[in-house]
Design a protein around this motif. Structure first.
Motif, PDB file in Angstrom:
ATOM      1  N   ASP A   1      76.865 -26.316-100.488  1.00 37.74           N
ATOM      2  CA  ASP A   1      78.450 -27.121 -99.743  1.00 37.74           C
ATOM      3  C   ASP A   1      79.591 -26.632-100.079  1.00 37.74           C
ATOM      4  O   ASP A   1      80.320 -26.500-100.168  1.00 37.74           O
ATOM      5  CB  ASP A   1      78.627 -28.599-100.958  1.00 37.74           C
ATOM      6  N   GLY A   2      78.791 -25.085-100.386  1.00 36.36           N
ATOM      7  CA  GLY A   2      80.122 -24.249 -99.464  1.00 36.36           C
ATOM      8  C   GLY A   2      80.433 -23.952-101.547  1.00 36.36           C
ATOM      9  O   GLY A   2      80.242 -24.932-102.211  1.00 36.36           O
ATOM     10  N   GLY A   3      81.461 -23.076-101.522  1.00 39.56           N
ATOM     11  CA  GLY A   3      82.337 -22.897-102.567  1.00 39.56           C
ATOM     12  C   GLY A   3      81.587 -21.540-103.763  1.00 39.56           C
ATOM     13  O   GLY A   3      80.527 -21.027-103.138  1.00 39.56           O
ATOM     14  N   CYS A   4      81.872 -21.765-104.937  1.00 35.61           N
ATOM     15  CA  CYS A   4      81.117 -20.820-105.984  1.00 35.61           C
ATOM     16  C   CYS A   4      80.341 -21.497-107.071  1.00 35.61           C
ATOM     17  O   CYS A   4      81.889 -22.418-107.728  1.00 35.61           O
ATOM     18  CB  CYS A   4      82.383 -20.107-106.536  1.00 35.61           C
ATOM     19  N   LEU A   5      79.321 -22.033-107.517  1.00 32.30           N
ATOM     20  CA  LEU A   5      79.589 -22.686-108.939  1.00 32.30           C
ATOM     21  C   LEU A   5      79.508 -22.398-109.716  1.00 32.30           C
ATOM     22  O   LEU A   5      79.033 -21.197-110.408  1.00 32.30           O
ATOM     23  CB  LEU A   5      77.825 -22.786-108.616  1.00 32.30           C
ATOM     24  N   ALA A   6      79.508 -22.809-110.965  1.00 35.77           N
ATOM     25  CA  ALA A   6      79.728 -22.219-112.207  1.00 35.77           C
ATOM     26  C   ALA A   6      78.980 -23.085-113.529  1.00 35.77           C
ATOM     27  O   ALA A   6      79.168 -24.486-113.212  1.00 35.77           O
ATOM     28  CB  ALA A   6      81.267 -21.815-112.616  1.00 35.77           C
ATOM     29  N   ILE A   7      78.163 -22.707-114.327  1.00 35.46           N
ATOM     30  CA  ILE A   7      77.426 -23.289-115.504  1.00 35.46           C
ATOM     31  C   ILE A   7      78.608 -23.189-116.699  1.00 35.46           C
ATOM     32  O   ILE A   7      78.957 -22.152-117.160  1.00 35.46           O
ATOM     33  CB  ILE A   7      76.622 -22.833-115.321  1.00 35.46           C
ATOM     34  N   VAL A   8      79.290 -24.011-117.155  1.00 33.23           N
ATOM     35  CA  VAL A   8      80.475 -24.549-118.279  1.00 33.23           C
ATOM     36  C   VAL A   8      79.303 -24.898-119.208  1.00 33.23           C
ATOM     37  O   VAL A   8      78.926 -26.319-119.075  1.00 33.23           O
ATOM     38  CB  VAL A   8      81.106 -24.695-118.358  1.00 33.23           C
ATOM     39  N   GLY A   9      78.699 -24.334-120.742  1.00 30.19           N
ATOM     40  CA  GLY A   9      77.482 -25.022-121.506  1.00 30.19           C
ATOM     41  C   GLY A   9      78.287 -24.591-122.663  1.00 30.19           C
ATOM     42  O   GLY A   9      78.808 -23.708-123.152  1.00 30.19           O
ATOM     43  N   PHE A  10      77.722 -25.761-123.910  1.00 31.69           N
ATOM     44  CA  PHE A  10      77.949 -25.997-124.889  1.00 31.69           C
ATOM     45  C   PHE A  10      77.106 -26.958-125.776  1.00 31.69           C
ATOM     46  O   PHE A  10      76.666 -27.483-125.512  1.00 31.69           O
ATOM     47  CB  PHE A  10      79.508 -27.145-125.495  1.00 31.69           C
ATOM     48  N   GLU A  11      76.883 -25.315-127.249  1.00 30.92           N
ATOM     49  CA  GLU A  11      76.220 -26.020-128.319  1.00 30.92           C
ATOM     50  C   GLU A  11      76.875 -26.375-129.567  1.00 30.92           C
ATOM     51  O   GLU A  11      77.877 -25.655-130.026  1.00 30.92           O
ATOM     52  CB  GLU A  11      74.797 -24.889-128.095  1.00 30.92           C
ATOM     53  N   GLY A  12      76.308 -27.615-130.137  1.00 28.66           N
ATOM     54  CA  GLY A  12      77.001 -27.449-131.712  1.00 28.66           C
ATOM     55  C   GLY A  12      76.813 -28.775-132.125  1.00 28.66           C
ATOM     56  O   GLY A  12      75.459 -29.282-131.475  1.00 28.66           O
ATOM     57  N   THR A  13      77.938 -29.537-132.998  1.00 30.08           N
ATOM     58  CA  THR A  13      77.132 -31.443-133.338  1.00 30.08           C
ATOM     59  C   THR A  13      77.464 -31.471-132.048  1.00 30.08           C
ATOM     60  O   THR A  13      78.674 -31.437-131.025  1.00 30.08           O
ATOM     61  CB  THR A  13      78.544 -31.438-134.155  1.00 30.08           C
ATOM     62  N   ALA A  14      77.724 -32.945-132.305  1.00 34.53           N
ATOM     63  CA  ALA A  14      77.893 -33.720-131.489  1.00 34.53           C
ATOM     64  C   ALA A  14      79.415 -34.374-131.353  1.00 34.53           C
ATOM     65  O   ALA A  14      80.206 -34.238-130.266  1.00 34.53           O
ATOM     66  CB  ALA A  14      77.126 -35.190-131.386  1.00 34.53           C
ATOM     67  N   ALA A  15      79.943 -34.039-132.222  1.00 33.38           N
ATOM     68  CA  ALA A  15      81.359 -34.317-132.208  1.00 33.38           C
ATOM     69  C   ALA A  15      82.313 -32.946-131.715  1.00 33.38           C
ATOM     70  O   ALA A  15      82.840 -32.697-130.948  1.00 33.38           O
ATOM     71  CB  ALA A  15      82.456 -34.319-133.615  1.00 33.38           C
ATOM     72  N   ASP A  16      81.875 -31.876-132.236  1.00 31.74           N
ATOM     73  CA  ASP A  16      82.066 -29.912-131.611  1.00 31.74           C
ATOM     74  C   ASP A  16      82.038 -30.238-129.457  1.00 31.74           C
ATOM     75  O   ASP A  16      82.892 -30.357-129.325  1.00 31.74           O
ATOM     76  CB  ASP A  16      81.692 -29.157-132.372  1.00 31.74           C
ATOM     77  N   VAL A  17      80.596 -30.657-129.564  1.00 34.08           N
ATOM     78  CA  VAL A  17      80.456 -30.756-128.281  1.00 34.08           C
ATOM     79  C   VAL A  17      81.311 -31.336-127.332  1.00 34.08           C
ATOM     80  O   VAL A  17      82.376 -31.193-126.346  1.00 34.08           O
ATOM     81  CB  VAL A  17      79.143 -30.958-127.975  1.00 34.08           C
ATOM     82  N   ARG A  18      81.278 -32.812-127.722  1.00 33.32           N
ATOM     83  CA  ARG A  18      82.681 -33.871-127.040  1.00 33.32           C
ATOM     84  C   ARG A  18      83.544 -32.863-126.908  1.00 33.32           C
ATOM     85  O   ARG A  18      84.619 -33.455-125.821  1.00 33.32           O
ATOM     86  CB  ARG A  18      82.529 -34.677-127.735  1.00 33.32           C
ATOM     87  N   ASP A  19      84.566 -32.990-128.240  1.00 35.25           N
ATOM     88  CA  ASP A  19      85.913 -32.226-128.098  1.00 35.25           C
ATOM     89  C   ASP A  19      85.820 -31.201-127.528  1.00 35.25           C
ATOM     90  O   ASP A  19      86.883 -31.180-126.338  1.00 35.25           O
ATOM     91  CB  ASP A  19      86.305 -32.273-129.627  1.00 35.25           C
ATOM     92  N   ARG A  20      85.164 -30.121-127.337  1.00 34.73           N
ATOM     93  CA  ARG A  20      85.593 -28.524-126.508  1.00 34.73           C
ATOM     94  C   ARG A  20      85.066 -29.291-124.784  1.00 34.73           C
ATOM     95  O   ARG A  20      86.000 -28.641-124.183  1.00 34.73           O
ATOM     96  CB  ARG A  20      84.422 -27.973-127.258  1.00 34.73           C
ATOM     97  N   ARG A  21      84.169 -30.338-124.596  1.00 38.96           N
ATOM     98  CA  ARG A  21      83.521 -30.227-122.752  1.00 38.96           C
ATOM     99  C   ARG A  21      84.960 -30.994-123.040  1.00 38.96           C
ATOM    100  O   ARG A  21      84.964 -31.244-121.458  1.00 38.96           O
ATOM    101  CB  ARG A  21      82.691 -31.566-123.000  1.00 38.96           C
ATOM    102  N   ASP A  22      85.668 -32.038-123.221  1.00 39.59           N
ATOM    103  CA  ASP A  22      86.787 -32.957-122.598  1.00 39.59           C
ATOM    104  C   ASP A  22      88.210 -31.696-122.340  1.00 39.59           C
ATOM    105  O   ASP A  22      88.331 -32.003-121.531  1.00 39.59           O
ATOM    106  CB  ASP A  22      87.143 -33.764-123.725  1.00 39.59           C
ATOM    107  N   ALA A  23      87.991 -30.641-122.998  1.00 40.40           N
ATOM    108  CA  ALA A  23      89.349 -29.691-122.799  1.00 40.40           C
ATOM    109  C   ALA A  23      89.266 -28.911-121.750  1.00 40.40           C
ATOM    110  O   ALA A  23      89.579 -28.974-121.501  1.00 40.40           O
ATOM    111  CB  ALA A  23      89.365 -28.835-124.961  1.00 40.40           C
TER     112      ALA A  23
END
Length: 530
Positions: A336-358
């Motif tokens: 669909d155009g533009g540039c695709l980024a992959i942003v991944g997080f690994e860790g505890t459920a709480a840590d991943v949730r907090d970092r993804r949200d931020a």
């Protein structure tokens, strides 16, 4: 004990059963965009591959065989240890001319056996090529052995044990012959992971990761492999090096760094101590689309410098995104155009949730929009790229990659310079290319660029690519980039090494080589000039 290993395909990458045909969309792209109409498949069987004659004296070969528990010198064994997996290597396989190959393959079962082999090879002037997974893409398995009595491959597959895990220090003591998946399986059973997942992960070995300074797809979170190595045991023609009695030391320069990245030219790694971490409870990979490569790069820089730090950070440019190479199983399906980024997080459920949200807050502020299916697509196809390269070669395309790195301030200029150099060289040869790029590894100070190039093959595709690669390497150095971020030097990058570390730097490496390997038998011509 490690799981039973499957052999790397003799004619390309990985498991032949996993290599699928190109789609009709891709064939149309090759025909219409690149003018490719003639196929160039690999030989139908390994028996058809011609090898140069054995040079090693039978008496020396017999003496070497007596030193180790397993060895081989039949046609298949020699052929499987003859080449790495670069495009020039695979094109040589297709050319039908005799290939240089080791005269004998030895599979030592201990550090002491490796020392004994090196001692005899030094006395009889036999070149030694340490062999892990056979995945080098820079000519690391093609020694300059003409001046020697012969050449052997020292296959470390039998040094494949997880000896122990120090739970308190979070360290694993492992053999260099362990392949990536086997090491992960053994450690996962105990609740740990190394977290190192390069594209070669399925077949490369831990010793190879160390010898080439490998960098994995999750390097933003776990670090490069050389950053994870705490200790090394190394066999050399001059004796044994035992390195790393503490995580850090001020007892002079860190000699571990001499071995990390030395590509078998300074010694044979026979034991490794690596840092491990608990297996993450949650792994989440998200896709985000940016309007441009520049805006996406700025957002990645913001995340890695100021947080939240992701485990995986990758960004494809407009061409790579449009072609679908960021998600290999969708190649040719468009975007669909533009540039695709992959942003991944690994860790505890709480840590991943907090970092993804931020991270979402940062990414949306930078103008990114979510692409929900892209993260899972990337995770599913993350090791498929090399299979695609082989299929393109079979179809008559010249397809290869190269990578570099520099500081953030120089990245835009480096990106333009390399792309222009490749485009001008290949167009001048009558084969205008498609050039794709992505940011694959990030640091607070800079990032790497990973280029993929495809065009029609000329009559001599090896010479065609070498001319293009030389133009790119010259452009890299003029733009302030490194000749290699994670593939190593081998023979292919050796002509540009002095341009990066200086003639004095090369002289220092040569002096170390003379001290540790007086007869120069260890991987001659690799890294250090013969």
């Amino acid at each position: 004990m490690a799981p039973t290993r499957s052999e790397l395909s003799w004619s390309g990458w990985g498991d032949p059963a996993q290599a699928g045909p190109l789609s009709e969309e891709v064939h149309a792209l090759l025909r219409d965009a690149l003018g490719i109409t003639h196929a160039n498949p690999a030989p139908a069987s390994l028996d058809q591959v011609q090898l140069e004659p054995v040079r090693l004296d039978a008496e020396i070969a017999a003496a070497l065989r007596q030193l180790v528990g397993q060895s081989g010198s039949d046609h298949e064994m020699r052929a499987r240890h003859a080449l790495g997996r670069s495009t020039p290597d695979l094109l040589a396989l297709r050319a039908g001319t005799p290939l240089p190959a080791p005269d004998l393959v030895l599979m030592p079962g201990s550090h002491e056996e490796v020392l004994a082999v090196l001692d005899l090879c030094q006395a009889r002037r036999v070149a030694v090529v340490p062999f892990g997974g056979g995945t080098s893409v820079v000519g690391g398995l093609r020694p300059a052995a003409a001046a020697f009595a012969g050449a052997i491959a020292l296959d470390l597959r039998r040094l494949d044990r997880l000896r122990r895990v120090d739970v308190e220090s979070r360290l694993a003591y492992v053999g260099p012959g362990l392949r990536g998946p086997d090491a992960e399986a053994l450690l996962n059973e105990r609740g740990y992971t190394i977290g190192h997942f390069p594209q070669s992960f399925e077949y490369a070995t831990l010793g190879g990761f160390a010898a080439a300074r490998s960098s994995g797809q999750a390097s933003a979170g776990y670090g490069r492999f050389d950053e994870l190595v705490v200790g090394l045991r190394v066999a050399t023609p001059s004796g044994t090096l035992e390195l790393g009695r503490a995580p850090r030391s001020a007892a002079g320069p860190d000699l571990r760094q001499l071995i990390l990245g030395s590509e078998g030219a300074f010694g044979v790694i026979t034991d490794l101590t690596v840092q491990v971490r608990p297996v993450p409870a949650v792994r989440r990979y998200d896709g985000w689309r940016f309007d441009s490569f520049a805006s996406g790069g700025a957002a990645l820089r913001r995340l890695v410098q100021d947080g939240p730090r992701a485990t995986v950070l990758r960004l494809s440019d407009e061409a790579e995104t449009a072609l679908g190479l960021a998600r290999p199983e969708r190649l040719g399906s468009g975007g669909d155009g533009g540039c695709l980024a992959i942003v991944g997080f690994e860790g505890t459920a709480a840590d991943v949730r907090d970092r993804r949200d931020a991270a979402e807050t940062v990414l949306r502020a930078a103008g990114a929009t979510p692409v929900p299916e892209a993260g899972p697509d990337w995770e599913h196809g993350r090791f498929r790229g090399p299979y695609l390269r082989d299929a393109l070669l079979d179809a008559g395309a010249l397809a290869e990659t190269l990578e570099t790195a520099c500081f953030w301030s120089g990245l835009p200029g480096l990106y333009r310079a390399v792309g222009d150099a490749l485009r001008e060289s290949l167009t001048a040869q009558g084969t205008p290319p498609v050039i794709l790029c992505h940011i694959s590894h990030v640091y607070a100070a800079g990032a790497s660029l990973y280029f993929t190039v495809a065009c029609a093959q000329r009559e001599d595709p090896i010479a065609q690519w070498r001319a293009a690669k030389a133009a790119a390497m010259t452009a890299i150095q003029a733009a302030g980039g490194s000749i290699s971020h994670h593939h190593g030097v081998g023979r292919d990058h050796a002509p540009w090494l002095a341009g990066e570390i200086g003639e004095l730097g090369v002289a220092i490496l040569s002096a170390i080589k003379r001290e540790i390997d007086p007869a120069g038998v260890l991987n001659p011509g690799i890294l250090v000039p013969s």
